[in-house]
Write a protein that holds these residues in place. Structure first.
Motif, PDB file in Angstrom:
ATOM      1  N   ASP A  59      -6.647   1.529  -5.322  1.00  0.00           N
ATOM      2  CA  ASP A  59      -5.202   1.395  -5.555  1.00  0.00           C
ATOM      3  C   ASP A  59      -4.811  -0.073  -5.682  1.00  0.00           C
ATOM      4  O   ASP A  59      -3.981  -0.440  -6.528  1.00  0.00           O
ATOM      5  CB  ASP A  59      -4.419   2.049  -4.414  1.00  0.00           C
ATOM      6  CG  ASP A  59      -4.463   3.570  -4.467  1.00  0.00           C
ATOM      7  OD1 ASP A  59      -4.810   4.104  -5.557  1.00  0.00           O
ATOM      8  OD2 ASP A  59      -4.142   4.208  -3.452  1.00  0.00           O
ATOM      9  N   LEU A  60      -5.401  -0.917  -4.838  1.00  0.00           N
ATOM     10  CA  LEU A  60      -5.126  -2.358  -4.921  1.00  0.00           C
ATOM     11  C   LEU A  60      -5.595  -2.929  -6.254  1.00  0.00           C
ATOM     12  O   LEU A  60      -4.875  -3.727  -6.891  1.00  0.00           O
ATOM     13  CB  LEU A  60      -5.824  -3.091  -3.772  1.00  0.00           C
ATOM     14  CG  LEU A  60      -5.188  -2.989  -2.388  1.00  0.00           C
ATOM     15  CD1 LEU A  60      -6.106  -3.595  -1.329  1.00  0.00           C
ATOM     16  CD2 LEU A  60      -3.838  -3.701  -2.386  1.00  0.00           C
ATOM     17  N   LEU A  61      -6.788  -2.516  -6.683  1.00  0.00           N
ATOM     18  CA  LEU A  61      -7.311  -3.009  -7.963  1.00  0.00           C
ATOM     19  C   LEU A  61      -6.463  -2.521  -9.132  1.00  0.00           C
ATOM     20  O   LEU A  61      -6.200  -3.277 -10.076  1.00  0.00           O
ATOM     21  CB  LEU A  61      -8.773  -2.571  -8.129  1.00  0.00           C
ATOM     22  CG  LEU A  61      -9.788  -3.153  -7.137  1.00  0.00           C
ATOM     23  CD1 LEU A  61     -11.179  -2.593  -7.412  1.00  0.00           C
ATOM     24  CD2 LEU A  61      -9.806  -4.670  -7.204  1.00  0.00           C
ATOM     25  N   ASP A  62      -6.039  -1.268  -9.086  1.00  0.00           N
ATOM     26  CA  ASP A  62      -5.197  -0.727 -10.157  1.00  0.00           C
ATOM     27  C   ASP A  62      -3.869  -1.476 -10.229  1.00  0.00           C
ATOM     28  O   ASP A  62      -3.368  -1.790 -11.313  1.00  0.00           O
ATOM     29  CB  ASP A  62      -4.934   0.760  -9.919  1.00  0.00           C
ATOM     30  CG  ASP A  62      -6.176   1.605 -10.153  1.00  0.00           C
ATOM     31  OD1 ASP A  62      -7.112   1.102 -10.805  1.00  0.00           O
ATOM     32  OD2 ASP A  62      -6.199   2.759  -9.694  1.00  0.00           O
ATOM     33  N   SER A  63      -3.295  -1.753  -9.057  1.00  0.00           N
ATOM     34  CA  SER A  63      -2.004  -2.448  -9.012  1.00  0.00           C
ATOM     35  C   SER A  63      -2.123  -3.851  -9.592  1.00  0.00           C
ATOM     36  O   SER A  63      -1.270  -4.293 -10.375  1.00  0.00           O
ATOM     37  CB  SER A  63      -1.514  -2.508  -7.562  1.00  0.00           C
ATOM     38  OG  SER A  63      -0.313  -3.238  -7.477  1.00  0.00           O
ATOM     39  N   LEU A  64      -3.188  -4.573  -9.217  1.00  0.00           N
ATOM     40  CA  LEU A  64      -3.377  -5.930  -9.724  1.00  0.00           C
ATOM     41  C   LEU A  64      -3.639  -5.916 -11.228  1.00  0.00           C
ATOM     42  O   LEU A  64      -3.117  -6.758 -11.968  1.00  0.00           O
ATOM     43  CB  LEU A  64      -4.540  -6.606  -8.992  1.00  0.00           C
ATOM     44  CG  LEU A  64      -4.926  -8.010  -9.493  1.00  0.00           C
ATOM     45  CD1 LEU A  64      -3.744  -8.961  -9.400  1.00  0.00           C
ATOM     46  CD2 LEU A  64      -6.117  -8.554  -8.718  1.00  0.00           C
ATOM     47  N   LEU A  65      -4.440  -4.941 -11.689  1.00  0.00           N
ATOM     48  CA  LEU A  65      -4.742  -4.872 -13.119  1.00  0.00           C
ATOM     49  C   LEU A  65      -3.482  -4.572 -13.933  1.00  0.00           C
ATOM     50  O   LEU A  65      -3.276  -5.149 -15.007  1.00  0.00           O
ATOM     51  CB  LEU A  65      -5.804  -3.805 -13.382  1.00  0.00           C
ATOM     52  CG  LEU A  65      -6.331  -3.728 -14.822  1.00  0.00           C
ATOM     53  CD1 LEU A  65      -6.975  -5.054 -15.234  1.00  0.00           C
ATOM     54  CD2 LEU A  65      -7.333  -2.591 -14.971  1.00  0.00           C
ATOM     55  N   GLU A  66      -2.616  -3.691 -13.446  1.00  0.00           N
ATOM     56  CA  GLU A  66      -1.356  -3.387 -14.129  1.00  0.00           C
ATOM     57  C   GLU A  66      -0.477  -4.634 -14.214  1.00  0.00           C
ATOM     58  O   GLU A  66       0.148  -4.903 -15.242  1.00  0.00           O
ATOM     59  CB  GLU A  66      -0.621  -2.272 -13.400  1.00  0.00           C
ATOM     60  CG  GLU A  66      -1.259  -0.901 -13.560  1.00  0.00           C
ATOM     61  CD  GLU A  66      -0.533   0.164 -12.754  1.00  0.00           C
ATOM     62  OE1 GLU A  66       0.506  -0.167 -12.137  1.00  0.00           O
ATOM     63  OE2 GLU A  66      -0.999   1.326 -12.737  1.00  0.00           O
ATOM     64  N   LYS A  67      -0.432  -5.387 -13.119  1.00  0.00           N
ATOM     65  CA  LYS A  67       0.348  -6.626 -13.108  1.00  0.00           C
ATOM     66  C   LYS A  67      -0.219  -7.623 -14.109  1.00  0.00           C
ATOM     67  O   LYS A  67       0.532  -8.251 -14.885  1.00  0.00           O
ATOM     68  CB  LYS A  67       0.342  -7.235 -11.707  1.00  0.00           C
ATOM     69  CG  LYS A  67       1.055  -8.581 -11.611  1.00  0.00           C
ATOM     70  CD  LYS A  67       0.985  -9.129 -10.190  1.00  0.00           C
ATOM     71  CE  LYS A  67       1.646 -10.502 -10.109  1.00  0.00           C
ATOM     72  NZ  LYS A  67       1.600 -11.061  -8.733  1.00  0.00           N
ATOM     73  N   ALA A  68      -1.547  -7.764 -14.147  1.00  0.00           N
ATOM     74  CA  ALA A  68      -2.187  -8.707 -15.071  1.00  0.00           C
ATOM     75  C   ALA A  68      -1.950  -8.291 -16.521  1.00  0.00           C
ATOM     76  O   ALA A  68      -1.674  -9.130 -17.385  1.00  0.00           O
ATOM     77  CB  ALA A  68      -3.680  -8.788 -14.778  1.00  0.00           C
ATOM     78  N   GLN A  69      -2.063  -6.998 -16.797  1.00  0.00           N
ATOM     79  CA  GLN A  69      -1.838  -6.510 -18.156  1.00  0.00           C
ATOM     80  C   GLN A  69      -0.396  -6.743 -18.595  1.00  0.00           C
ATOM     81  O   GLN A  69      -0.136  -7.113 -19.749  1.00  0.00           O
ATOM     82  CB  GLN A  69      -2.190  -5.026 -18.246  1.00  0.00           C
ATOM     83  CG  GLN A  69      -3.685  -4.749 -18.158  1.00  0.00           C
ATOM     84  CD  GLN A  69      -3.997  -3.274 -18.031  1.00  0.00           C
ATOM     85  OE1 GLN A  69      -3.149  -2.467 -17.633  1.00  0.00           O
ATOM     86  NE2 GLN A  69      -5.230  -2.904 -18.364  1.00  0.00           N
ATOM     87  N   ALA A  70       0.559  -6.525 -17.694  1.00  0.00           N
ATOM     88  CA  ALA A  70       1.974  -6.768 -18.014  1.00  0.00           C
ATOM     89  C   ALA A  70       2.218  -8.255 -18.283  1.00  0.00           C
ATOM     90  O   ALA A  70       2.965  -8.621 -19.200  1.00  0.00           O
ATOM     91  CB  ALA A  70       2.860  -6.281 -16.874  1.00  0.00           C
ATOM     92  N   ALA A  71       1.574  -9.127 -17.490  1.00  0.00           N
ATOM     93  CA  ALA A  71       1.734 -10.571 -17.681  1.00  0.00           C
ATOM     94  C   ALA A  71       1.171 -11.006 -19.026  1.00  0.00           C
ATOM     95  O   ALA A  71       1.789 -11.793 -19.755  1.00  0.00           O
ATOM     96  CB  ALA A  71       1.057 -11.328 -16.544  1.00  0.00           C
ATOM     97  N   VAL A  72      -0.015 -10.488 -19.364  1.00  0.00           N
ATOM     98  CA  VAL A  72      -0.642 -10.832 -20.643  1.00  0.00           C
ATOM     99  C   VAL A  72       0.216 -10.339 -21.807  1.00  0.00           C
ATOM    100  O   VAL A  72       0.343 -11.009 -22.835  1.00  0.00           O
ATOM    101  CB  VAL A  72      -2.064 -10.239 -20.722  1.00  0.00           C
ATOM    102  CG1 VAL A  72      -2.618 -10.334 -22.139  1.00  0.00           C
ATOM    103  CG2 VAL A  72      -2.980 -10.961 -19.747  1.00  0.00           C
ATOM    104  N   LYS A  73       0.842  -9.172 -21.657  1.00  0.00           N
ATOM    105  CA  LYS A  73       1.707  -8.632 -22.704  1.00  0.00           C
ATOM    106  C   LYS A  73       2.905  -9.549 -22.949  1.00  0.00           C
ATOM    107  O   LYS A  73       3.292  -9.799 -24.097  1.00  0.00           O
ATOM    108  CB  LYS A  73       2.187  -7.238 -22.309  1.00  0.00           C
ATOM    109  CG  LYS A  73       3.033  -6.548 -23.369  1.00  0.00           C
ATOM    110  CD  LYS A  73       3.427  -5.147 -22.926  1.00  0.00           C
ATOM    111  CE  LYS A  73       4.266  -4.465 -24.008  1.00  0.00           C
ATOM    112  NZ  LYS A  73       4.682  -3.100 -23.590  1.00  0.00           N
ATOM    113  N   VAL A  74       3.481 -10.072 -21.858  1.00  0.00           N
ATOM    114  CA  VAL A  74       4.610 -11.001 -22.000  1.00  0.00           C
ATOM    115  C   VAL A  74       4.171 -12.264 -22.733  1.00  0.00           C
ATOM    116  O   VAL A  74       4.865 -12.762 -23.620  1.00  0.00           O
ATOM    117  CB  VAL A  74       5.199 -11.348 -20.613  1.00  0.00           C
ATOM    118  CG1 VAL A  74       6.183 -12.510 -20.725  1.00  0.00           C
ATOM    119  CG2 VAL A  74       5.881 -10.135 -20.010  1.00  0.00           C
TER     120      VAL A  74
END
Length: 429
Positions: A59-74
């Motif tokens: 769950d921690l890894l999924d949460s961090l990956l979602e945050k990283a993907q959102a940041a890269v999208k921005v």
């Protein structure tokens, strides 16, 4: 293109476990971010990048990956990602606030301005479109603050109707404290609507707004009127009259407008912005080479009558100018950037002076600074039977014609000879 994936650290930590790291690659650069997840090698499933039996860790890894993907999208949507180093992306991910992106409480005006900085060539368009939106918000809600949560389909629809139906006081009237209202032209409304749509699309891509806001555009018809404006041109006799007209008793701005108008003609219809940013390195003896700002096409022309052209340039040059300003060691040909605060202020002054010059010369309202460009093309066509593909090349058009795009049948010497004869006739005594 940036890639994200998890890997185990190469070295065990003090707990004899391996730290899971987020690896960021972009171009030729690579960097990593340590996560709070620590595992034994036997627990790590490398292909799915999961921890065997570790629900909380995954769950921690999924949460961090979602945050990283959102940041890269921005970063990607704001055109910052391509040349960004991986270590800088890591820093951006660390400081990235997904809550701000995900909710609708952010400042829409700040976001608009951040998008506008990515399009410096369209700065004026973004500025005036934003001003009209703020004026609308003040008129309807009594506030100059606009949050993302305020942007709805109905809000967009009402704003577009406001542009179409509500008169306004032009800025040049406001500066003179004149209360005189005008309706916005269909061209202005369409430009403001297109600018707003561009900002909204960026916000939707950045997950700041729902795509439903775009329904506001479908409820309002935004059309541009067909451009039936008459093209006004001058022949060489009329251009010579402007060149030799005595303006010594008139303000400097009107004399400058006349000189730059003639220089535009001499430079095969050079636009005012290209003239403003012209550099000394663009000249090599009688050759003038520059990149046209509007189309990005390279313009190469050979000039004759250089003595006459230099006399027109000299009063406004960086080395010796009418303002008596020392511009120092500069690359620019003219001192405009040192005397005017911005290109917009310079352009406003010139266009205003051209209107005054038009009245002095008793020309119709169709006469403008652009008349110099239209006149050059018309003289080439009428007086010299120069083909359209040659005229397109001389003007730097983004033409759809095969010849003009690929310069297959264009004779550069023919353009140069034609232009040389035109200048000879213009400056004849």
């Amino acid at each position: 293109m940036a890639t994200l994936n998890y890997q185990l650290d190469r070295v065990k930590n003090k707990n004899s476990k391996y730290t899971v790291r987020l690896i960021v690659r972009n171009g030729t650069t690579q960097s990593s971010l340590a996560t709070p997840v620590e595992v034994l090698k036997s627990q790590w499933l490398s292909k799915p990048q999961r921890v065997k039996g570790g629900v909380r860790e995954n769950d921690l890894l999924d949460s961090l990956l979602e945050k990283a993907q959102a940041a890269v999208k921005v970063l990607r949507n704001s055109n910052r990602l391509q040349n960004m180093k991986a270590c800088a992306i890591i820093d951006f991910i660390k400081n990235f606030d997904t809550d701000v992106v995900g909710n609708s409480n952010g400042d829409f005006l700040e976001y608009w301005q951040s998008i506008a900085t990515l399009h410096p060539k369209s700065a004026t368009k973004y500025r005036y479109a934003l001003k009209s939106l703020v004026d609308f918000n003040i008129a309807t809600k009594g506030s100059d603050t606009i949050l993302f949560r305020d942007i709805t389909s109905e809000y967009i629809r009402t704003f577009l109707f406001y542009l179409k139906e509500t008169p306004y006081i032009p800025q040049h009237y406001q500066q003179k404290n004149i209360i005189k209202y005008k309706q916005r032209s269909s061209e202005t409304i369409a430009t403001y609507a297109a600018t707003l749509k561009a900002v909204l699309n960026c916000a939707i891509d950045d997950d700041k707004l729902s795509a439903n806001v775009m329904k506001g555009f479908r409820k309002v018809s935004i059309t541009r009127k067909s451009n039936n404006k008459k093209i006004y041109t001058l022949n060489l006799d009329e251009l010579r009259r402007i060149l030799n007209f005595d303006l010594s008793s008139y303000p400097l701005s009107i004399q400058m407008a006349r000189d730059l108008f003639i220089l535009s003609f001499c430079f095969q219809g050079m636009n005012l912005k290209d003239l403003y940013y012209l550099k000394t390195k663009n000249f090599h003896r009688e050759d003038l080479n520059y990149i046209r700002e509007k189309t990005g096409k390279e313009i190469c022309l050979t000039l004759s009558e250089m003595d006459s052209i230099r006399r027109l340039e000299k009063p406004y040059s960086c080395k010796s100018n009418v303002w008596g300003e020392d511009c120092g060691n500069t690359d620019f040909l003219f001192a405009f950037q040192y005397h005017y605060t911005s290109y917009d202020s310079f352009k406003g002054m010139i266009l205003k002076a051209v209107r005054k010059l038009r009245k002095i010369l008793n020309y119709p309202n169709d006469f403008s600074y652009y008349t110099a460009r239209d006149s050059w093309a018309t003289i080439c066509s009428v007086d010299y039977n120069l083909g359209q593909e040659h005229i397109d090349a001389g003007l730097g058009h983004s033409s759809k014609s095969l010849a003009a795009n690929h310069y297959i049948s264009i004779n550069r010497d023919k353009i140069a000879q034609t232009h040389a004869d035109i200048l000879k006739r213009l400056f004849q005594k």
